[in-house]
Design an enzyme around this catalytic site. Structure first.
Site, short mmCIF file in Angstrom:
data_model
loop_
_atom_site.label_atom_id
_atom_site.label_comp_id
_atom_site.label_asym_id
_atom_site.label_seq_id
_atom_site.Cartn_x
_atom_site.Cartn_y
_atom_site.Cartn_z
N ASP A 280 5.38 1.44 -3.01
CA ASP A 280 4.88 1.16 -4.35
C ASP A 280 4.91 -0.34 -4.62
OD1 ASP A 280 4.31 1.07 -7.04
OD2 ASP A 280 5.99 2.33 -7.67
N ASP B 275 -4.98 -3.86 -7.88
CA ASP B 275 -6.14 -2.95 -7.88
C ASP B 275 -5.59 -1.57 -7.54
OD1 ASP B 275 -8.45 -1.55 -7.65
OD2 ASP B 275 -9.28 -2.72 -5.99
N GLU C 162 0.85 -1.20 0.00
CA GLU C 162 0.00 0.00 0.00
C GLU C 162 0.88 1.24 0.00
OE1 GLU C 162 -2.36 2.84 -0.29
OE2 GLU C 162 -3.25 0.84 -0.37
#
Length: 223
Positions: free
Chosen positions: A125, A142, A93
């Site tokens: 990242d 996603d 995240e």
């Protein structure tokens, strides 16, 4: 009608803009500018990203899974329910506040999933995790509403031919790259094939019903 309440604002690194967390009763929304990135009432396609990937890898033992983007945890919770009990799941995240929201105002939605022994969180990242030399049986992305997302410039590398080649190299033989998108992209489907993947494109309802918006998931398999 209950009005929306602004709970928090978080800056996306690398000039990606600001995320805003809002709440209305038991409903949560994460906004980027005037665009809603996700809503706690609409989880069908994000869950399908994990459940359909797990179905395609049902014969794998002790699978290693990388999830790019925590969001509201829909994909993570579905992965915990769908992959076997000996799976190892890494969630990358980029925005630390999103993890704080998961453990704070949205803790009830996450239902303890971040504390599951199979789960580890890596702040940063997801492209960096992909390029770090580790191998995964499944990479579930996603990120930024898909390859033609709202902060597209910051994610070009991830969805570029170079980024897809890195993902291919990070997968075990027969491994799976699954990519969620708000909408179709013929150009991205071509890039997946150019990178060496066998591609299956699936459209899934956002709300798990028979009506409403359809999102796209590409399941790209390494040969």
């Amino acid at each position: 009608m209950i009005p929306w309440k602004h709970l928090d604002t978080a800056t996306i690194p690398n000039s990606g803009g600001e995320l805003r967390l809002k709440q209305r009763g038991s409903e949560f929304s994460i906004m980027l500018g005037s665009n809603e990135l996700m809503n706690s009432r609409l989880s069908g396609s994000e869950e399908a990203l994990a459940t359909m990937a797990a179905e395609r890898l049902a014969a794998r033992r002790h699978p290693h899974v990388l999830i790019g983007g925590l969001g509201m945890g829909f994909t993570l919770r579905a992965a915990l329910a769908s992959f076997p009990g000996d799976a190892e799941i890494v969630v990358a995240e980029l925005v630390p506040a999103v993890v704080a929201w998961a453990r704070g105002p949205m803790a009830e939605i996450f239902a303890g999933s971040l504390e599951d022994r199979r789960v580890s969180i890596e702040l940063g990242d997801v492209g960096g995790v992909i390029g770090a030399g580790r191998r995964f049986d499944a990479i579930l992305l996603d990120v930024d509403n898909g390859p033609e997302g709202l902060t597209h410039a910051a994610n070009d590398r991830l969805y570029s031919l170079e980024g897809l080649a890195a993902a291919l190299g990070a997968l075990t033989p027969g491994g799976l790259l699954a990519v969620w998108s708000q909408g179709p992209s013929a150009a991205f489907a071509r890039r997946l094939r150019q990178a060496g993947f066998a591609v299956d494109e699936v459209r899934v309802r956002a709300n798990k019903g028979r009506s409403g918006a359809r999102h796209v998931i590409w399941f790209a398999k390494r040969g």
